[in-house]
Design an enzyme around this catalytic site. Structure first.
Site, PDB file in Angstrom:
ATOM      1  N   LEU A 124       0.820  -1.206   0.000  1.00 18.18           N
ATOM      2  CA  LEU A 124       0.000   0.000   0.000  1.00 18.18           C
ATOM      3  C   LEU A 124       0.858   1.262   0.000  1.00 18.18           C
ATOM      4  O   LEU A 124       2.042   1.223   0.353  1.00 18.18           O
ATOM      5  CB  LEU A 124      -0.930  -0.025   1.218  1.00 18.18           C
ATOM      6  CG  LEU A 124      -1.849  -1.260   1.262  1.00 18.18           C
ATOM      7  CD1 LEU A 124      -2.413  -1.473   2.652  1.00 18.18           C
ATOM      8  CD2 LEU A 124      -2.973  -1.119   0.245  1.00 18.18           C
ATOM      9  N   PRO A 125       0.266   2.414  -0.373  1.00 19.62           N
ATOM     10  CA  PRO A 125       1.067   3.633  -0.570  1.00 19.62           C
ATOM     11  C   PRO A 125       1.624   4.275   0.685  1.00 19.62           C
ATOM     12  O   PRO A 125       2.675   4.911   0.626  1.00 19.62           O
ATOM     13  CB  PRO A 125       0.069   4.586  -1.261  1.00 19.62           C
ATOM     14  CG  PRO A 125      -1.002   3.723  -1.810  1.00 19.62           C
ATOM     15  CD  PRO A 125      -1.105   2.568  -0.890  1.00 19.62           C
ATOM     16  N   THR A 155       5.997   0.577   2.242  1.00 17.56           N
ATOM     17  CA  THR A 155       7.049   1.393   2.845  1.00 17.56           C
ATOM     18  C   THR A 155       6.397   2.342   3.842  1.00 17.56           C
ATOM     19  O   THR A 155       5.767   3.333   3.452  1.00 17.56           O
ATOM     20  CB  THR A 155       7.811   2.186   1.769  1.00 17.56           C
ATOM     21  OG1 THR A 155       8.481   1.266   0.895  1.00 17.56           O
ATOM     22  CG2 THR A 155       8.859   3.100   2.410  1.00 17.56           C
ATOM     23  N   LYS A 161      14.367  -0.165   5.551  1.00 17.55           N
ATOM     24  CA  LYS A 161      13.963   0.487   4.302  1.00 17.55           C
ATOM     25  C   LYS A 161      14.147   1.994   4.397  1.00 17.55           C
ATOM     26  O   LYS A 161      14.609   2.652   3.443  1.00 17.55           O
ATOM     27  CB  LYS A 161      12.508   0.152   3.982  1.00 17.55           C
ATOM     28  CG  LYS A 161      11.991   0.814   2.693  1.00 17.55           C
ATOM     29  CD  LYS A 161      12.802   0.382   1.481  1.00 17.55           C
ATOM     30  CE  LYS A 161      12.469   1.205   0.241  1.00 17.55           C
ATOM     31  NZ  LYS A 161      11.123   0.999  -0.260  1.00 17.55           N
TER      32      LYS A 161
END
EC number: 1.1.1.31
Length: 284
Positions: free
Chosen positions: A96-97, A129, A214
């Site tokens: 997902l964004p 992320t 990340k």
């Protein structure tokens, strides 16, 4: 739960509708066979299709009806909510964004956790992320839950934060790198799934550590991009062409990922000038 070491067959890089399920499901571990995939954007759509090609039974959901239509036209089951996806899945993967979207999918109305403390899927993998705090918040919520039905390979539901690097080209080619946080035994059990979508998996430690890794990776990349940009600005102010600097950096100690992107952009300018449309996808 013990670590499990199955391998799924080699990935197919190019495929059409006729070979969407070209691999035998016999190669897929039974506890991972039914996968719910939520988030069919530029990254998630390719990741889901690589799972299908590898023989997994995938059910998908996205708020974009056009994205789901592409899967339904290929005979892939689609659902109207995350909750509906979970009802037929052993494993849930989300791509997902942002943190807001992740929290909505897990905690919102018709979300994955909206029916309380008894869950159907035994494993959740979030490849979005997001910030480590979001990953740890969801991990804590799932740690309080139980399974609707006790399963031999898991006594309670598990979650991994597993963001990726490589961008759209690597997602399409099945060559993503996964940075994974969560219980190590859950990571080991999930490796066949991850290897169906990527070529490298790195265990980073406890819940939220994959997301933290990340962020560190993105920070290093951003600093590199800033340094290269300043060097180009200085060089051009001193009379050196950008193409000359690119050639120098690419065969010297300044060589880095950013230089490759600059080369892509230079190619884009050429093709664009010639009237050809070129899509340049930056790594995630």
């Amino acid at each position: 739960m013990v670590g499990l070491g199955w391998r799924v067959g080699s990935k197919v890089q190019r495929w059409g509708r006729s070979c969407l399920r070209g691999f035998s499901s016999a190669a897929v571990p039974s506890q991972l066979e039914n996968v719910g995939f939520i988030g069919l954007g530029n990254m998630g759509s390719h990741m889901a299709r690589n799972l299908i090609t590898a023989g997994y039974k995938v059910t998908v959901h996205d708020i974009n009806e056009n994205s789901m239509k592409k899967f339904s036209e290929d005979g892939i089951p689609t659902k109207q909510s995350p909750l509906e996806v979970s009802e037929s899945s052993d494993v849930i993967i989300t791509m997902l964004p942002s943190s807001t979207h992740v929290l909505e999918v897990y905690n919102g109305p018709n979300g994955l956790l909206c029916r309380g403390e008894r869950l159907g899927p035994w494993l959740y993998i979030d490849s979005s992320t997001v910030d480590p705090q979001t990953s740890r918040k969801i991990s804590t919520a799932i740690s309080r839950c139980l399974l609707k039905e006790k399963k031999g390979y898991a006594e309670s539901p598990k979650i991994l934060d597993a963001p990726v690097s490589g961008g759209v080209p690597a997602a399409e080619a099945g060559k993503l790198t996964f940075m994974v946080g969560g219980l190590e035994e859950a990571y080991l059990a999930a490796k066949p799934l991850l290897q169906a979508m990527g070529e490298k998996t790195i265990y980073c430690g406890g819940a939220g550590n994959g997301s933290a890794a990340k962020i560190c990776n993105n920070m290093a990349m951003a600093i590199s991009m800033l340094g290269v940009s300043e060097a180009f600005a200085l060089g051009q102010n001193l009379g050196i062409k950008a193409t000359t600097l690119t050639d120098i950096f690419n065969c010297s100690s300044a060589r880095c990922w950013t230089i490759h992107i600059i080369q892509f952009l230079e190619l884009w300018k050429v093709y664009h000038h010639q009237g050809t449309i070129v899509v340049v996808s930056l790594p995630n």
